[in-house]
Design an enzyme around this catalytic site. Structure first.
Site, PDB file in Angstrom:
ATOM      1  N   LYS A 118       0.802  -1.229   0.000  1.00 48.48           N
ATOM      2  CA  LYS A 118       0.000   0.000   0.000  1.00 48.48           C
ATOM      3  C   LYS A 118       0.833   1.277   0.000  1.00 48.48           C
ATOM      4  CE  LYS A 118      -4.164  -2.014   1.998  1.00 48.48           C
ATOM      5  NZ  LYS A 118      -5.260  -1.864   2.985  1.00 48.48           N
TER       6      LYS A 118
ATOM      7  N   ASP B 156      -9.884   2.757   1.498  1.00 48.27           N
ATOM      8  CA  ASP B 156      -9.907   2.195   2.848  1.00 48.27           C
ATOM      9  C   ASP B 156     -10.522   3.161   3.850  1.00 48.27           C
ATOM     10  OD1 ASP B 156      -8.846  -0.339   2.424  1.00 48.27           O
ATOM     11  OD2 ASP B 156      -6.773   0.303   2.751  1.00 48.27           O
TER      12      ASP B 156
END
Length: 275
Positions: free
Chosen positions: A71, A108
């Site tokens: 990420k 997210d």
């Protein structure tokens, strides 16, 4: 070229076998009658550059979701018009624009907030376990709703402090083996407790009766942390809530369509049955 003429998106990570993202996205594609597919692809850290080079040459590729441990590393390979790198410091969604650059974003944060706000959470104090890419998005999301009393539990306390500094938030950093603070919300943002990972050894006894325990791990769904929370009568939010929420935002980006959220109960049943 791919082995199918269908346009596709996918999720990449290391490991990736546990990912439920293909089931979620393909469920929605089927419900909406969209001729496309969603896959999972194992990509090791040393393979990221070659992966993006190959995919950019594939006209059927729509983009990818990104999971552990990529990420942060993926930010090197994409454009960032939304300043996600500055604001969050991690990306979990890469979109491929025809003839244009790869665009990185993060779903997210929104995926995390949805079920928390739906639960009626109005607390002020939060303890976050973990200091990785998911924690960055969660801290950003919590900052958006005014949470200011923060504790980060991290194996590497320097990394935990850097996480708070990047988010521009004041807080306390403690080690993973320290007693849990009496927070209104406890979030496990780490892979601890996930199948194949070390267990998360934390005692919830210090938490008041109104606390919420949120574990973003979804394999297994009933993590020991959530089992302990329910045994103590605490509100518990499982990892499927965030997973489905962030996937819904990514689905719109990849397939230019709103997911069929009216079928969430059926989707959760399928995800739970899969194990």
């Amino acid at each position: 070229m791919t082995d199918t003429a269908l346009p596709y998106a996918e999720v990449i990570g290391d490991p990736i076998a546990h990912s439920k993202s293909p089931l979620i996205h393909n469920f929605w594609l089927n419900k909406l009658g969209i001729e496309a597919e969603y896959r999972k692809t194992h990509v090791k850290p040393a393979e990221l550059a070659a992966y993006f080079l190959k995919r950019r040459a594939d006209p059927d590729w729509l983009g990818c979701n990104v999971t552990i441990p990529h990420k942060v590393a993926v930010m090197e390979y994409v454009s960032d018009p939304g300043r996600v790198g500055d604001l969050i410091g991690a990306m979990n969604t890469i979109a491929c624009e025809t003839g244009g650059p790869l665009i990185g974003t993060n779903t997210d944060a929104g995926g995390f907030l949805g079920p928390l706000l739906s639960s009626g959470f109005k607390g002020r104090s939060v303890c976050i376990i973990g200091a990785g890419g998911a924690a960055r998005a969660i801290l950003y999301a919590l900052g958006q709703i005014g949470v200011r009393e923060l504790t980060v539990m991290a194996r590497d306390t320097a990394k935990g402090q850097a996480l708070l500094d990047r988010a521009g938030l004041a807080g306390t950093v403690i080690s993973l083996d320290a007693p849990l603070p009496a927070a209104d919300l406890v979030v496990n943002s780490s892979p601890l407790g996930m199948a194949g990972q070390p267990p998360l050894d934390v005692d919830l006894a210090p938490l008041p009766s109104h606390s919420v325990v949120y574990d973003i791990v979804y394999a297994p769904l009933d993590t020991p942390l959530l089992v302990q929370a329910r045994e103590r009568g605490l509100a518990a939010i499982d990892g499927l809530e965030m997973l489905i929420g962030q996937a819904a935002l990514a689905f719109d980006i990849f397939f230019d369509a709103q997911p069929a959220r009216e079928h969430d109960a059926e989707l959760r049943a399928l995800l739970t049955a899969e194990g």
